[in-house]
Scaffold this active site. Structure first.
Site, PDB file in Angstrom:
ATOM      1  N   GLY A 188      36.146  28.265  34.523  1.00 59.48           N
ATOM      2  CA  GLY A 188      35.956  27.098  35.390  1.00 59.48           C
ATOM      3  C   GLY A 188      34.523  26.892  35.870  1.00 59.48           C
ATOM      4  O   GLY A 188      34.257  26.032  36.697  1.00 59.48           O
TER       5      GLY A 188
ATOM      6  N   HIS B   7      47.058  20.061  32.102  1.00 61.08           N
ATOM      7  CA  HIS B   7      46.516  21.059  31.184  1.00 61.08           C
ATOM      8  C   HIS B   7      47.711  21.724  30.525  1.00 61.08           C
ATOM      9  O   HIS B   7      48.488  22.400  31.183  1.00 61.08           O
ATOM     10  CB  HIS B   7      45.661  22.070  31.975  1.00 61.08           C
ATOM     11  CG  HIS B   7      45.218  23.265  31.179  1.00 61.08           C
ATOM     12  ND1 HIS B   7      43.914  23.706  31.146  1.00 61.08           N
ATOM     13  CD2 HIS B   7      45.909  24.126  30.395  1.00 61.08           C
ATOM     14  CE1 HIS B   7      43.830  24.771  30.372  1.00 61.08           C
ATOM     15  NE2 HIS B   7      45.030  25.052  29.907  1.00 61.08           N
TER      16      HIS B   7
ATOM     17  N   GLU C  39      39.567  23.144  24.477  1.00 54.97           N
ATOM     18  CA  GLU C  39      38.841  24.318  24.004  1.00 54.97           C
ATOM     19  C   GLU C  39      39.829  25.296  23.415  1.00 54.97           C
ATOM     20  O   GLU C  39      41.044  25.171  23.608  1.00 54.97           O
ATOM     21  CB  GLU C  39      38.061  24.996  25.148  1.00 54.97           C
ATOM     22  CG  GLU C  39      38.950  25.620  26.212  1.00 54.97           C
ATOM     23  CD  GLU C  39      38.227  26.705  27.028  1.00 54.97           C
ATOM     24  OE1 GLU C  39      37.229  27.269  26.560  1.00 54.97           O
ATOM     25  OE2 GLU C  39      38.695  26.989  28.142  1.00 54.97           O
TER      26      GLU C  39
ATOM     27  N   ASN D 133      40.671  29.405  23.372  1.00 50.99           N
ATOM     28  CA  ASN D 133      40.359  30.735  23.900  1.00 50.99           C
ATOM     29  C   ASN D 133      40.726  31.756  22.830  1.00 50.99           C
ATOM     30  O   ASN D 133      41.884  31.874  22.442  1.00 50.99           O
ATOM     31  CB  ASN D 133      41.132  31.002  25.195  1.00 50.99           C
ATOM     32  CG  ASN D 133      40.627  30.104  26.327  1.00 50.99           C
ATOM     33  OD1 ASN D 133      39.432  29.836  26.419  1.00 50.99           O
ATOM     34  ND2 ASN D 133      41.525  29.618  27.151  1.00 50.99           N
TER      35      ASN D 133
ATOM     36  N   ARG E 106      41.292  34.880  22.464  1.00 49.15           N
ATOM     37  CA  ARG E 106      41.626  36.179  23.070  1.00 49.15           C
ATOM     38  C   ARG E 106      43.021  36.091  23.658  1.00 49.15           C
ATOM     39  O   ARG E 106      43.616  35.014  23.682  1.00 49.15           O
ATOM     40  CB  ARG E 106      40.633  36.475  24.194  1.00 49.15           C
ATOM     41  CG  ARG E 106      40.586  35.293  25.179  1.00 49.15           C
ATOM     42  CD  ARG E 106      39.914  35.613  26.476  1.00 49.15           C
ATOM     43  NE  ARG E 106      39.543  34.433  27.217  1.00 49.15           N
ATOM     44  CZ  ARG E 106      40.299  33.785  28.102  1.00 49.15           C
ATOM     45  NH1 ARG E 106      41.524  34.194  28.348  1.00 49.15           N
ATOM     46  NH2 ARG E 106      39.856  32.721  28.735  1.00 49.15           N
TER      47      ARG E 106
ATOM     48  N   ARG F  28      49.506  33.907  40.180  1.00 48.28           N
ATOM     49  CA  ARG F  28      48.407  34.868  40.250  1.00 48.28           C
ATOM     50  C   ARG F  28      48.235  35.292  41.707  1.00 48.28           C
ATOM     51  O   ARG F  28      48.181  34.447  42.600  1.00 48.28           O
ATOM     52  CB  ARG F  28      47.103  34.237  39.744  1.00 48.28           C
ATOM     53  CG  ARG F  28      47.189  33.772  38.298  1.00 48.28           C
ATOM     54  CD  ARG F  28      45.802  33.428  37.772  1.00 48.28           C
ATOM     55  NE  ARG F  28      45.891  32.818  36.453  1.00 48.28           N
ATOM     56  CZ  ARG F  28      44.859  32.644  35.626  1.00 48.28           C
ATOM     57  NH1 ARG F  28      43.650  33.045  36.003  1.00 48.28           N
ATOM     58  NH2 ARG F  28      45.013  32.074  34.452  1.00 48.28           N
TER      59      ARG F  28
HETATM   60  P1  ADP Z   1      37.005  26.858  31.064  1.00 47.13           P
HETATM   61  O1  ADP Z   1      36.393  27.413  29.821  1.00 47.13           O
HETATM   62  O2  ADP Z   1      36.207  27.129  32.275  1.00 47.13           O
HETATM   63  O3  ADP Z   1      38.454  27.197  31.159  1.00 47.13           O
HETATM   64  P2  ADP Z   1      37.808  24.169  30.262  1.00 47.13           P
HETATM   65  O4  ADP Z   1      37.014  23.350  29.307  1.00 47.13           O
HETATM   66  O5  ADP Z   1      39.046  24.783  29.737  1.00 47.13           O
HETATM   67  O6  ADP Z   1      36.870  25.272  30.888  1.00 47.13           O
HETATM   68  O7  ADP Z   1      38.144  23.290  31.549  1.00 47.13           O
HETATM   69  C1  ADP Z   1      38.694  23.863  32.716  1.00 47.13           C
HETATM   70  C2  ADP Z   1      39.535  22.847  33.474  1.00 47.13           C
HETATM   71  O8  ADP Z   1      38.762  21.707  33.859  1.00 47.13           O
HETATM   72  C3  ADP Z   1      40.686  22.264  32.679  1.00 47.13           C
HETATM   73  O9  ADP Z   1      41.841  23.077  32.732  1.00 47.13           O
HETATM   74  C4  ADP Z   1      40.886  20.916  33.355  1.00 47.13           C
HETATM   75  O10 ADP Z   1      41.651  21.048  34.530  1.00 47.13           O
HETATM   76  C5  ADP Z   1      39.494  20.507  33.753  1.00 47.13           C
HETATM   77  N1  ADP Z   1      38.878  19.644  32.718  1.00 47.13           N
HETATM   78  C6  ADP Z   1      38.118  20.041  31.685  1.00 47.13           C
HETATM   79  N2  ADP Z   1      37.682  18.991  30.951  1.00 47.13           N
HETATM   80  C7  ADP Z   1      38.197  17.882  31.522  1.00 47.13           C
HETATM   81  C8  ADP Z   1      38.098  16.458  31.256  1.00 47.13           C
HETATM   82  N3  ADP Z   1      37.392  15.989  30.231  1.00 47.13           N
HETATM   83  N4  ADP Z   1      38.763  15.607  32.084  1.00 47.13           N
HETATM   84  C9  ADP Z   1      39.472  16.072  33.124  1.00 47.13           C
HETATM   85  N5  ADP Z   1      39.590  17.382  33.439  1.00 47.13           N
HETATM   86  C10 ADP Z   1      38.963  18.292  32.661  1.00 47.13           C
HETATM   87  P1  ADP Z   2      42.703  32.005  31.122  1.00 45.74           P
HETATM   88  O1  ADP Z   2      42.232  30.829  30.303  1.00 45.74           O
HETATM   89  O2  ADP Z   2      43.215  33.159  30.353  1.00 45.74           O
HETATM   90  O3  ADP Z   2      43.588  31.588  32.210  1.00 45.74           O
HETATM   91  P2  ADP Z   2      40.442  32.282  32.852  1.00 45.74           P
HETATM   92  O4  ADP Z   2      39.589  31.117  32.501  1.00 45.74           O
HETATM   93  O5  ADP Z   2      41.151  32.283  34.138  1.00 45.74           O
HETATM   94  O6  ADP Z   2      41.409  32.575  31.654  1.00 45.74           O
HETATM   95  O7  ADP Z   2      39.570  33.583  32.688  1.00 45.74           O
HETATM   96  C1  ADP Z   2      40.142  34.826  32.403  1.00 45.74           C
HETATM   97  C2  ADP Z   2      39.343  35.917  32.998  1.00 45.74           C
HETATM   98  O8  ADP Z   2      38.136  36.046  32.321  1.00 45.74           O
HETATM   99  C3  ADP Z   2      39.017  35.706  34.437  1.00 45.74           C
HETATM  100  O9  ADP Z   2      39.045  36.965  35.059  1.00 45.74           O
HETATM  101  C4  ADP Z   2      37.620  35.118  34.406  1.00 45.74           C
HETATM  102  O10 ADP Z   2      36.891  35.465  35.554  1.00 45.74           O
HETATM  103  C5  ADP Z   2      37.060  35.796  33.187  1.00 45.74           C
HETATM  104  N1  ADP Z   2      36.186  34.968  32.388  1.00 45.74           N
HETATM  105  C6  ADP Z   2      36.460  33.787  31.815  1.00 45.74           C
HETATM  106  N2  ADP Z   2      35.423  33.346  31.107  1.00 45.74           N
HETATM  107  C7  ADP Z   2      34.453  34.269  31.219  1.00 45.74           C
HETATM  108  C8  ADP Z   2      33.130  34.414  30.699  1.00 45.74           C
HETATM  109  N3  ADP Z   2      32.596  33.519  29.918  1.00 45.74           N
HETATM  110  N4  ADP Z   2      32.439  35.520  31.047  1.00 45.74           N
HETATM  111  C9  ADP Z   2      32.972  36.454  31.829  1.00 45.74           C
HETATM  112  N5  ADP Z   2      34.215  36.373  32.333  1.00 45.74           N
HETATM  113  C10 ADP Z   2      34.942  35.311  32.049  1.00 45.74           C
HETATM  114 MG    MG Z   3      39.881  26.678  29.731  1.00 49.50          MG
END
Ligand code: ADP
Ligand code: ADP
Ligand code: MG
Length: 450
Positions: free
Chosen positions: A165, A208, A288, A290, A292, A338
């Protein structure tokens, strides 16, 4: 199958992986930082190696030390968990060079998907719908502004290397855009060491919804249905459930097939998640991938009966998938909350400290994934998540009843937690009706403060 596996992580996910290994007769090597000497993962593993001081960069992100621990202990494979090195292509590459199996996809795949702008490009070429936006190179602020105007406000500025986030800003107009562009760039640089940004249309009130996939090393792939992850605070998930209340079977099949196509586009191997944004008109867009295991993987395990970590180990050791798409049957409903050591009264600031008293819930349909115990001192230098409460019922209603019951039993003394906050979410009309989007939690909190 591997005889010995090193777990390059800490906390509940390290414990989760150790448990799977133990049930499969695989010996485990934990790595720990100086502050984690007494941690549960350190104690539960067959062997434990100290890899450096508390700060992540010195220990859990210290590739050389982790690889040395692996070679010295004779482990054949490394499970990276989530966070830390799990999505680091350099680490996966180093593993390969050291002849150690990285339990995850190839480093090339991690690299493609780790750059979210690149990932968008690849998905577009494979006819996977992406959020309207721009993934090309942004020359400067003026160019960025042009791009934003072309897409049309509101837009979202995102860090290409982002995760957790971080590095995300919304802009409704030019002024907000210029401000957000600067702060997102600075945050991306600070968090990920890479200030590359990309710009997307901001989807209003989206859900989401993400799909779990499993792919072996022979081109076989299945999806295990979706997870509804719209309950978010600051773009971070708080509660997840599966299946989603808004998908019908037709949409599930359609999205699942597209998720598989997205994974195949990058020659995906092992467990992975395709995240989608889902709008009011049932349009969905790739957000996106993930590459993992995911924090919320247990809810998928509960409704499919498939242990995802064991499947990861089987796939990495070269086994073929043991099931086809037709064999995957979704049964019942699961919810995850969580539990974080944080103070909801003070903007959810992390609240490390000693757990003086602890009563952990249990009973039929309740699963706790955690690494805490009475007397455990939560360190200040890591993520604040201390437990995941997972409930399972034959119906959504039953899963909700069980979650309410479990959370009200959960007593943690000595540190503040968000348990009451989780409970308050369960009482809302929107949650009970199963129809909420990613804006719901922040709106609920504004109403509460008013
Ligand atoms: P992260 O790698 O931090 O998880 P994401 O790209 O998955 O980042 O985005 C995290 C959250 O932000 C999403 O679950 C969603 O709630 C919000 N988000 C991301 N992109 C958009 C978008 N284009 N419009 C609206 N909400 C978004
Ligand atoms: P999920 O998409 O599995 O719900 P989160 O976005 O909540 O994952 O992230 C999973 C865990 O990894 C969290 O503890 C977060 O702080 C950590 N995390 C996520 N992205 C990164 C990153 N790029 N570098 C380090 N830690 C990360
Ligand atoms: Mg994400």
């Amino acid at each position: 199958m591997f005889k010995k596996v090193l777990i390059a992580n800490r906390g509940e996910i390290a414990v989760r992986i150790i448990r799977a290994c133990r049930e499969m007769g695989i010996r485990t090597v934990a790595v720990y930082s100086e502050i984690d000497k007494e941690a549960l993962h350190t104690q539960l593993a067959d062997e434990a190696v100290c890899i450096g001081p508390a700060m992540p960069k010195d220990s859990y992100l210290n590739m050389a030390n982790i690889l040395s621990a692996c070679v010295l202990s004779g482990a054949e494979a490394i499970h990276p968990g989530f966070g830390f090195l799990s999505e680091n292509p350099k680490f996966a590459k180093m593993c390969r060079e050291c002849n150690i199996k990285f339990i995850g996809p190839d480093y090339e795949t991690i690299e493609y998907m780790g750059n979210k702008a690149k990932a968008r490009e690849i998905m577009k070429l494979s006819d996977v719908p992406v959020v309207p936006g721009y993934e090309g190179e942004i020359r400067d602020e003026k160019h960025a502004l042009e791009i934003a105007e072309n897409i049309g406000y509101p837009i979202m500025i995102k860090a290409a290397a982002g995760g957790g986030g971080k590095g995300i800003r919304i802009a409704y107009n030019e002024e907000e855009f210029l401000m957000g562009y600067k702060t997102a760039k600075a945050e991306a640089k600070a968090c990920f060491g890479d200030d590359t940004l990309y710009i997307e249309k901001f989807i209003q009130k989206p859900k989401h919804i993400e799909f779990q996939i499993l792919a072996d090393e022979y081109g076989n792939i299945v999806h295990l249905g979706e997870r509804e992850c719209s309950m978010q605070r600051k773009n971070q998930k708080v509660l997840e459930e599966a299946p989603s209340n808004v998908l019908n079977e037709e949409l599930r099949i359609k999205m699942g097939e597209i998720a598989k196509r997205a994974a195949l586009a990058v020659d995906y191997k092992n467990a992975g998640t395709i995240e989608f944004l889902f709008d009011k008109d049932n349009n969905f867009y790739f957000m996106e991938m993930n590459t993992r295991i995911q924090v919320e993987h247990p809810i998928t395990e509960m409704i499919t009966g498939i242990d995802l970590v064991k499947e990861q180990l089987r796939i990495a050791s070269g086994e073929k998938l043991r099931f086809t798409q037709d064999d995957i049957k979704i049964k019942g409903h699961a919810i995850e909350c969580r539990v974080n050591a944080e103070d909801p009264e003070h903007d959810f600031r992390p609240c490390p400290g000693v757990i003086e008293e602890l009563c952990v819930p249990g009973g039929m349909g309740v699963r706790i994934d955690s690494a805490i115990f009475a007397g455990y001192k939560i360190p200040h230098c890591y993520d604040s998540m201390i437990a995941k409460v997972i409930s399972f019922g034959n119906t959504r209603e039953e899963a909700i009843v069980k979650m309410n019951r479990a959370l009200s039993e959960f007593a943690v003394g000595g540190v503040k937690t968000n348990i009451d906050f989780d409970l308050s979410i369960l009482q809302t009309k929107e949650f009970l009706e199963g129809d909420y989007d990613t804006t719901f939690l922040s709106e609920m909190m504004v109403k509460k403060d008013a």
